[in-house]
Design a protein around this motif. Structure first.
Motif, PDB file in Angstrom:
ATOM      1  N   CYS A 228      72.155  47.371  55.242  1.00 60.06           N
ATOM      2  CA  CYS A 228      72.145  47.583  53.797  1.00 60.06           C
ATOM      3  C   CYS A 228      71.286  46.492  53.162  1.00 60.06           C
ATOM      4  CB  CYS A 228      73.573  47.540  53.272  1.00 60.06           C
ATOM      5  SG  CYS A 228      73.665  47.730  51.495  1.00 60.06           S
ATOM      6  N   TYR A 229      70.479  46.874  52.204  1.00 61.56           N
ATOM      7  CA  TYR A 229      69.556  45.948  51.557  1.00 61.56           C
ATOM      8  C   TYR A 229      69.638  46.105  50.047  1.00 61.56           C
ATOM      9  CZ  TYR A 229      67.711  46.076  56.275  1.00 61.56           C
ATOM     10  OH  TYR A 229      67.599  46.034  57.648  1.00 61.56           O
ATOM     11  N   ALA A 230      69.148  45.105  49.361  1.00 61.57           N
ATOM     12  CA  ALA A 230      69.059  45.162  47.900  1.00 61.57           C
ATOM     13  C   ALA A 230      67.694  44.642  47.489  1.00 61.57           C
ATOM     14  CB  ALA A 230      70.156  44.326  47.259  1.00 61.57           C
ATOM     15  N   ASP A 231      67.131  45.219  46.454  1.00 60.99           N
ATOM     16  CA  ASP A 231      65.931  44.632  45.862  1.00 60.99           C
ATOM     17  C   ASP A 231      66.334  44.038  44.520  1.00 60.99           C
ATOM     18  OD1 ASP A 231      66.312  47.169  44.774  1.00 60.99           O
ATOM     19  OD2 ASP A 231      64.180  47.617  44.615  1.00 60.99           O
TER      20      ASP A 231
ATOM     21  N   GLY B  26      62.057  40.599  45.241  1.00 63.42           N
ATOM     22  CA  GLY B  26      62.352  40.422  46.649  1.00 63.42           C
ATOM     23  C   GLY B  26      63.312  41.460  47.176  1.00 63.42           C
ATOM     24  N   VAL B  27      63.383  41.497  48.487  1.00 63.84           N
ATOM     25  CA  VAL B  27      64.310  42.365  49.200  1.00 63.84           C
ATOM     26  C   VAL B  27      65.155  41.472  50.083  1.00 63.84           C
ATOM     27  CG1 VAL B  27      64.523  44.226  50.894  1.00 63.84           C
ATOM     28  CG2 VAL B  27      62.728  44.316  49.164  1.00 63.84           C
TER      29      VAL B  27
ATOM     30  N   THR C 239      70.572  49.080  45.690  1.00 62.40           N
ATOM     31  CA  THR C 239      70.928  48.843  47.086  1.00 62.40           C
ATOM     32  C   THR C 239      70.522  50.082  47.863  1.00 62.40           C
ATOM     33  OG1 THR C 239      73.170  49.679  46.718  1.00 62.40           O
ATOM     34  CG2 THR C 239      72.855  47.297  46.555  1.00 62.40           C
ATOM     35  N   PHE C 240      70.127  49.903  49.118  1.00 61.02           N
ATOM     36  CA  PHE C 240      69.607  51.008  49.913  1.00 61.02           C
ATOM     37  C   PHE C 240      69.765  50.694  51.391  1.00 61.02           C
ATOM     38  CE2 PHE C 240      66.357  48.047  48.653  1.00 61.02           C
ATOM     39  CZ  PHE C 240      65.685  47.761  49.824  1.00 61.02           C
ATOM     40  N   THR C 241      69.477  51.682  52.216  1.00 60.70           N
ATOM     41  CA  THR C 241      69.575  51.529  53.665  1.00 60.70           C
ATOM     42  C   THR C 241      68.181  51.358  54.263  1.00 60.70           C
ATOM     43  OG1 THR C 241      69.500  53.909  53.996  1.00 60.70           O
ATOM     44  CG2 THR C 241      71.687  52.915  53.753  1.00 60.70           C
ATOM     45  N   ASP C 242      68.102  51.451  55.577  1.00 61.85           N
ATOM     46  CA  ASP C 242      66.822  51.282  56.285  1.00 61.85           C
ATOM     47  C   ASP C 242      65.747  52.242  55.799  1.00 61.85           C
ATOM     48  OD1 ASP C 242      67.711  49.264  57.998  1.00 61.85           O
ATOM     49  OD2 ASP C 242      68.521  50.719  59.430  1.00 61.85           O
ATOM     50  N   SER C 243      66.143  53.396  55.323  1.00 63.80           N
ATOM     51  CA  SER C 243      65.156  54.401  54.922  1.00 63.80           C
ATOM     52  C   SER C 243      64.287  53.938  53.750  1.00 63.80           C
ATOM     53  CB  SER C 243      65.862  55.710  54.559  1.00 63.80           C
ATOM     54  OG  SER C 243      66.741  55.504  53.473  1.00 63.80           O
ATOM     55  N   GLY C 244      64.795  53.060  52.899  1.00 65.97           N
ATOM     56  CA  GLY C 244      64.008  52.603  51.761  1.00 65.97           C
ATOM     57  C   GLY C 244      63.324  51.272  51.990  1.00 65.97           C
TER      58      GLY C 244
ATOM     59  N   GLN D  93      55.976  37.859  50.177  1.00 69.44           N
ATOM     60  CA  GLN D  93      56.599  36.783  50.946  1.00 69.44           C
ATOM     61  C   GLN D  93      58.116  36.716  50.747  1.00 69.44           C
ATOM     62  OE1 GLN D  93      54.849  33.121  49.613  1.00 69.44           O
ATOM     63  NE2 GLN D  93      55.977  33.094  47.681  1.00 69.44           N
ATOM     64  N   TYR D  94      58.627  37.460  49.789  1.00 69.66           N
ATOM     65  CA  TYR D  94      60.081  37.463  49.530  1.00 69.66           C
ATOM     66  C   TYR D  94      60.766  38.683  50.159  1.00 69.66           C
ATOM     67  CZ  TYR D  94      58.881  33.729  46.415  1.00 69.66           C
ATOM     68  OH  TYR D  94      58.397  32.547  45.918  1.00 69.66           O
ATOM     69  N   PHE D  95      60.089  39.301  51.106  1.00 67.59           N
ATOM     70  CA  PHE D  95      60.671  40.416  51.861  1.00 67.59           C
ATOM     71  C   PHE D  95      61.570  39.846  52.944  1.00 67.59           C
ATOM     72  CE2 PHE D  95      60.577  43.529  55.323  1.00 67.59           C
ATOM     73  CZ  PHE D  95      61.026  44.644  54.648  1.00 67.59           C
ATOM     74  N   LEU D  96      62.869  40.025  52.788  1.00 64.76           N
ATOM     75  CA  LEU D  96      63.892  39.543  53.720  1.00 64.76           C
ATOM     76  C   LEU D  96      63.801  38.029  53.969  1.00 64.76           C
ATOM     77  CD1 LEU D  96      63.882  42.435  56.350  1.00 64.76           C
ATOM     78  CD2 LEU D  96      65.337  42.154  54.355  1.00 64.76           C
ATOM     79  N   ARG D  97      63.387  37.284  52.941  1.00 60.35           N
ATOM     80  CA  ARG D  97      63.278  35.840  53.071  1.00 60.35           C
ATOM     81  C   ARG D  97      64.628  35.137  52.997  1.00 60.35           C
ATOM     82  NH1 ARG D  97      59.117  31.964  49.758  1.00 60.35           N
ATOM     83  NH2 ARG D  97      59.788  29.991  50.680  1.00 60.35           N
ATOM     84  N   TYR D  98      65.499  35.587  52.138  1.00 61.05           N
ATOM     85  CA  TYR D  98      66.786  34.920  51.950  1.00 61.05           C
ATOM     86  C   TYR D  98      67.892  35.664  52.635  1.00 61.05           C
ATOM     87  CZ  TYR D  98      64.382  32.019  48.575  1.00 61.05           C
ATOM     88  OH  TYR D  98      63.514  31.139  47.967  1.00 61.05           O
TER      89      TYR D  98
END
Length: 131
Positions: free
Chosen positions: A56-59, A75-76, A111-116, A126-131
């Motif tokens: 699960c991810y959030a932007d 970021g993501v 919030t989204f899953t792997d598909s997004g 550079q803020y893609f999955l940085r934190y």
């Protein structure tokens, strides 16, 4: 169909016919039923977390002031399973994690899953999955 006195049925639990193949007493029957129920419940508990293991991810959008200059970024971030279902928990988790880098959360966009994930990679930079 009439039952012959000398016939032993497999499902007959009475002992007056001698030893039947499935002579299961009440205590044994309860034991078997309880064991089957325990196995079913165990399988449910083992299978339930699998649904929660989906990534699960959030932007989000964030800001910080550096030497008097306002900086913004998009970021993501990857979230835990509990934060994905609860928007307030997602905001707290994102704010805490980006706060370590001196950033202040403006808002969680979605919030989204792997598909997004792939569609947002280019925008996050550079803020893609940085934190």
């Amino acid at each position: 169909m009439l039952k012959n006195k000398n016939t032993v049925w497999l499902w007959d639990n009475r002992t007056d016919y001698g030893h039947s193949l499935l002579n299961i007493t009440g205590r044994m029957r309860r034991f078997i039923v309880m064991r089957l129920m325990f196995m079913a419940v165990t399988l449910l508990f083992l299978a339930a977390p699998v649904a929660g293991w989906a990534a699960c991810y959030a932007d989000y959008k964030a800001q910080r002031t550096n030497n008097g200059q306002l900086q913004l970024h998009y970021g993501v971030i990857e979230l835990g399973p509990k934060a994905c279902a609860n928007r307030a928990a997602a905001q707290q988790m994102v704010a805490r994690r980006i706060g370590a880098g001196g950033w202040q959360l403006l808002r969680v966009l979605s919030t989204f899953t792997d598909s997004g994930l792939a569609a947002r990679r280019g925008n996050a930079g550079q803020y893609f999955l940085r934190y």
